[in-house]
Scaffold this motif. Structure first.
Motif, PDB file in Angstrom:
ATOM      1  N   ALA A  63     -17.699 -23.670 -21.329  1.00 16.78           N
ATOM      2  CA  ALA A  63     -17.479 -22.632 -22.336  1.00 16.78           C
ATOM      3  C   ALA A  63     -17.298 -21.263 -21.671  1.00 16.78           C
ATOM      4  O   ALA A  63     -16.418 -20.487 -22.070  1.00 16.78           O
ATOM      5  N   ALA A  64     -18.087 -20.964 -20.650  1.00 17.14           N
ATOM      6  CA  ALA A  64     -17.933 -19.694 -19.928  1.00 17.14           C
ATOM      7  C   ALA A  64     -16.596 -19.655 -19.196  1.00 17.14           C
ATOM      8  O   ALA A  64     -15.935 -18.614 -19.136  1.00 17.14           O
ATOM      9  N   HIS A  65     -16.197 -20.788 -18.666  1.00 17.32           N
ATOM     10  CA  HIS A  65     -14.884 -20.889 -18.010  1.00 17.32           C
ATOM     11  C   HIS A  65     -13.770 -20.623 -19.013  1.00 17.32           C
ATOM     12  O   HIS A  65     -12.793 -19.927 -18.704  1.00 17.32           O
ATOM     13  N   ASP A  66     -13.903 -21.144 -20.215  1.00 19.38           N
ATOM     14  CA  ASP A  66     -12.909 -20.895 -21.265  1.00 19.38           C
ATOM     15  C   ASP A  66     -12.839 -19.419 -21.641  1.00 19.38           C
ATOM     16  O   ASP A  66     -11.754 -18.881 -21.864  1.00 19.38           O
ATOM     17  N   VAL A  67     -13.996 -18.759 -21.717  1.00 17.71           N
ATOM     18  CA  VAL A  67     -14.012 -17.329 -22.009  1.00 17.71           C
ATOM     19  C   VAL A  67     -13.250 -16.565 -20.931  1.00 17.71           C
ATOM     20  O   VAL A  67     -12.422 -15.697 -21.226  1.00 17.71           O
ATOM     21  N   LEU A  68     -13.496 -16.909 -19.674  1.00 14.10           N
ATOM     22  CA  LEU A  68     -12.801 -16.250 -18.568  1.00 14.10           C
ATOM     23  C   LEU A  68     -11.300 -16.496 -18.626  1.00 14.10           C
ATOM     24  O   LEU A  68     -10.500 -15.565 -18.472  1.00 14.10           O
ATOM     25  N   LEU A  69     -10.904 -17.747 -18.860  1.00 10.84           N
ATOM     26  CA  LEU A  69      -9.472 -18.050 -18.933  1.00 10.84           C
ATOM     27  C   LEU A  69      -8.805 -17.339 -20.103  1.00 10.84           C
ATOM     28  O   LEU A  69      -7.659 -16.884 -19.985  1.00 10.84           O
ATOM     29  N   ASN A  70      -9.494 -17.218 -21.226  1.00 11.12           N
ATOM     30  CA  ASN A  70      -8.938 -16.477 -22.365  1.00 11.12           C
ATOM     31  C   ASN A  70      -8.713 -15.017 -22.010  1.00 11.12           C
ATOM     32  O   ASN A  70      -7.689 -14.433 -22.378  1.00 11.12           O
ATOM     33  N   ARG A  71      -9.649 -14.411 -21.308  1.00 15.32           N
ATOM     34  CA  ARG A  71      -9.495 -13.019 -20.882  1.00 15.32           C
ATOM     35  C   ARG A  71      -8.318 -12.876 -19.917  1.00 15.32           C
ATOM     36  O   ARG A  71      -7.524 -11.944 -20.042  1.00 15.32           O
ATOM     37  N   LEU A  72      -8.213 -13.784 -18.972  1.00 16.80           N
ATOM     38  CA  LEU A  72      -7.091 -13.719 -18.020  1.00 16.80           C
ATOM     39  C   LEU A  72      -5.764 -13.970 -18.722  1.00 16.80           C
ATOM     40  O   LEU A  72      -4.750 -13.341 -18.396  1.00 16.80           O
ATOM     41  N   HIS A  73      -5.763 -14.867 -19.691  1.00 13.02           N
ATOM     42  CA  HIS A  73      -4.545 -15.161 -20.431  1.00 13.02           C
ATOM     43  C   HIS A  73      -4.107 -13.957 -21.267  1.00 13.02           C
ATOM     44  O   HIS A  73      -2.920 -13.635 -21.330  1.00 13.02           O
ATOM     45  N   LEU A  74      -5.060 -13.288 -21.914  1.00 11.04           N
ATOM     46  CA  LEU A  74      -4.725 -12.092 -22.685  1.00 11.04           C
ATOM     47  C   LEU A  74      -4.150 -11.006 -21.795  1.00 11.04           C
ATOM     48  O   LEU A  74      -3.189 -10.329 -22.168  1.00 11.04           O
ATOM     49  N   LEU A  75      -4.723 -10.845 -20.622  1.00  7.14           N
ATOM     50  CA  LEU A  75      -4.207  -9.849 -19.697  1.00  7.14           C
ATOM     51  C   LEU A  75      -2.787 -10.195 -19.270  1.00  7.14           C
ATOM     52  O   LEU A  75      -1.907  -9.336 -19.225  1.00  7.14           O
TER      53      LEU A  75
END
Length: 96
Positions: A63-75
Motif C-alpha cells: 500500500a505504501a508502494h502504491d502511494v509512492l507510485l501514485n505520487r510519481l505518476h502524478l508528477l
C-alpha cells in the motif's frame, strides 16, 4: 554528399524531484488512518538511487508502494519529469 550527423540521448533523473515525491508520499502515509499502526516509512537513498519502503506487514508495504507510485505518476502526468516504467520492485523482506 551530406556529412553524417549524430546525437546522443541522455536520460538523467533529477533526484530532487524524486525526493519531493517521497516527502509528499511520507506526509500522505503519516496522515492516513489505515497506516496508523503500520509503522510504514519511505526512505530515499540518493547515493545508491533507491527508495526503501518499510512497514510491519506485506500488505502495508504494498500500500505504501502504491502511494509512492501514485505520487510519481502524478508528477509525470503534469510535468513529464519521471517515468515509473524505470522503477522496479525487489523482494519484500519483513523486519518486525
Amino acid at each position: 554528399m551530406p556529412q553524417e550527423f549524430s546525437f546522443d540521448v541522455v536520460s538523467v533523473v533529477d533526484l530532487n524531484v524524486v525526493a519531493d515525491c517521497v516527502n509528499v508520499a511520507v506526509k500522505e502515509i503519516t496522515n492516513r488512518f489505515d497506516f496508523k499502526d503500520a509503522g510504514a516509512s519511505l526512505e530515499l537513498d540518493a547515493k545508491e538511487k533507491k527508495i526503501v519502503v518499510r512497514a510491519k506487514d506485506e500488505n502495508r508495504v504494498e500500500a505504501a508502494h502504491d502511494v509512492l507510485l501514485n505520487r510519481l505518476h502524478l508528477l509525470n502526468h503534469f510535468f513529464m519529469a519521471l517515468s515509473i516504467k524505470n522503477m522496479f520492485y525487489t523482494a519484500i523482506q519483513t523486519q518486525y
